[in-house]
Design a protein around this motif. Structure first.
Motif, PDB file in Angstrom:
ATOM      1  N   VAL A  44       0.844  -1.191   0.000  1.00 50.49           N
ATOM      2  CA  VAL A  44       0.000   0.000   0.000  1.00 50.49           C
ATOM      3  C   VAL A  44       0.885   1.249   0.000  1.00 50.49           C
ATOM      4  N   GLN A  45       0.574   2.148  -0.886  1.00 51.33           N
ATOM      5  CA  GLN A  45       1.354   3.367  -1.084  1.00 51.33           C
ATOM      6  C   GLN A  45       0.879   4.460  -0.123  1.00 51.33           C
ATOM      7  N   ASP A  46       1.043   4.198   1.173  1.00 47.65           N
ATOM      8  CA  ASP A  46       0.517   5.107   2.205  1.00 47.65           C
ATOM      9  C   ASP A  46       0.964   6.550   2.038  1.00 47.65           C
ATOM     10  N   ALA A  47       2.250   6.779   1.848  1.00 50.68           N
ATOM     11  CA  ALA A  47       2.753   8.153   1.755  1.00 50.68           C
ATOM     12  C   ALA A  47       2.152   8.870   0.551  1.00 50.68           C
ATOM     13  N   ALA A  48       2.096   8.204  -0.594  1.00 51.12           N
ATOM     14  CA  ALA A  48       1.529   8.821  -1.801  1.00 51.12           C
ATOM     15  C   ALA A  48       0.034   9.076  -1.633  1.00 51.12           C
ATOM     16  N   VAL A  49      -0.668   8.131  -1.035  1.00 52.76           N
ATOM     17  CA  VAL A  49      -2.107   8.292  -0.795  1.00 52.76           C
ATOM     18  C   VAL A  49      -2.340   9.455   0.162  1.00 52.76           C
ATOM     19  N   GLN A  50      -1.537   9.555   1.211  1.00 55.86           N
ATOM     20  CA  GLN A  50      -1.691  10.658   2.162  1.00 55.86           C
ATOM     21  C   GLN A  50      -1.415  12.007   1.520  1.00 55.86           C
ATOM     22  N   ARG A  51      -0.389  12.080   0.664  1.00 59.42           N
ATOM     23  CA  ARG A  51      -0.092  13.351  -0.030  1.00 59.42           C
ATOM     24  C   ARG A  51      -1.244  13.742  -0.954  1.00 59.42           C
ATOM     25  N   ALA A  52      -1.767  12.786  -1.713  1.00 57.17           N
ATOM     26  CA  ALA A  52      -2.869  13.079  -2.633  1.00 57.17           C
ATOM     27  C   ALA A  52      -4.117  13.482  -1.857  1.00 57.17           C
ATOM     28  N   SER A  53      -4.406  12.790  -0.773  1.00 62.92           N
ATOM     29  CA  SER A  53      -5.580  13.120   0.042  1.00 62.92           C
ATOM     30  C   SER A  53      -5.463  14.510   0.649  1.00 62.92           C
ATOM     31  N   ALA A  54      -4.272  14.867   1.119  1.00 63.71           N
ATOM     32  CA  ALA A  54      -4.053  16.200   1.691  1.00 63.71           C
ATOM     33  C   ALA A  54      -4.221  17.280   0.623  1.00 63.71           C
ATOM     34  N   ALA A  55      -3.746  17.012  -0.579  1.00 61.59           N
ATOM     35  CA  ALA A  55      -3.892  17.982  -1.675  1.00 61.59           C
ATOM     36  C   ALA A  55      -5.365  18.205  -1.994  1.00 61.59           C
ATOM     37  N   VAL A  56      -6.123  17.125  -2.051  1.00 61.28           N
ATOM     38  CA  VAL A  56      -7.568  17.244  -2.309  1.00 61.28           C
ATOM     39  C   VAL A  56      -8.217  18.073  -1.211  1.00 61.28           C
ATOM     40  N   ALA A  57      -7.918  17.756   0.029  1.00 61.73           N
ATOM     41  CA  ALA A  57      -8.545  18.449   1.160  1.00 61.73           C
ATOM     42  C   ALA A  57      -8.251  19.946   1.157  1.00 61.73           C
ATOM     43  N   ARG A  58      -7.074  20.345   0.661  1.00 57.04           N
ATOM     44  CA  ARG A  58      -6.750  21.780   0.603  1.00 57.04           C
ATOM     45  C   ARG A  58      -7.741  22.547  -0.269  1.00 57.04           C
ATOM     46  N   CYS A  59      -8.322  21.884  -1.259  1.00 59.06           N
ATOM     47  CA  CYS A  59      -9.281  22.556  -2.144  1.00 59.06           C
ATOM     48  C   CYS A  59     -10.728  22.328  -1.723  1.00 59.06           C
ATOM     49  N   GLY A  60     -10.955  21.556  -0.664  1.00 56.96           N
ATOM     50  CA  GLY A  60     -12.297  21.445  -0.126  1.00 56.96           C
ATOM     51  C   GLY A  60     -12.999  20.111  -0.253  1.00 56.96           C
ATOM     52  N   PRO A  61     -12.901  19.396  -1.383  1.00 56.08           N
ATOM     53  CA  PRO A  61     -13.640  18.134  -1.477  1.00 56.08           C
ATOM     54  C   PRO A  61     -13.142  17.100  -0.472  1.00 56.08           C
TER      55      PRO A  61
END
Length: 85
Positions: A13-30
């Motif tokens: 599982v690509q935890d670090a990559a998933v966490q970075r992508a999730s954080a990026a999404v959250a910065r824009c609201g969704p």
């Protein structure tokens, strides 16, 4: 689709990559959601994915993609259905 990361047998599982992508999404609201691509009808198997949605119309999906672009420039729309556990 806000991110997809190779995990051919779902054991690395690509935890670090998933966490970075999730954080990026959250910065824009969704609200981001992640799981294995094999749990989505219409997605290729072998990836850890970060998604946003579902949407009733393509227009609604496109509106959120436009909102997401400043934080996730590579975001794209992919039709699929979450099959869950």
């Amino acid at each position: 689709m806000a991110g997809s990361f190779a995990d051919p047998d779902y054991t690395q599982v690509q935890d670090a990559a998933v966490q970075r992508a999730s954080a990026a999404v959250a910065r824009c609201g969704p609200e981001p959601f992640n799981d294995f691509s094999g749990k989505f009808v219409g997605f290729s198997e072998g990836f850890d994915v970060v998604v946003v949605g579902g949407y009733a119309t393509w227009t609604a999906a496109e509106a959120d993609r436009a909102r997401l672009r400043p934080c996730v420039p590579t975001a794209y729309i992919r039709q699929g259905r979450y099959a869950g556990e």
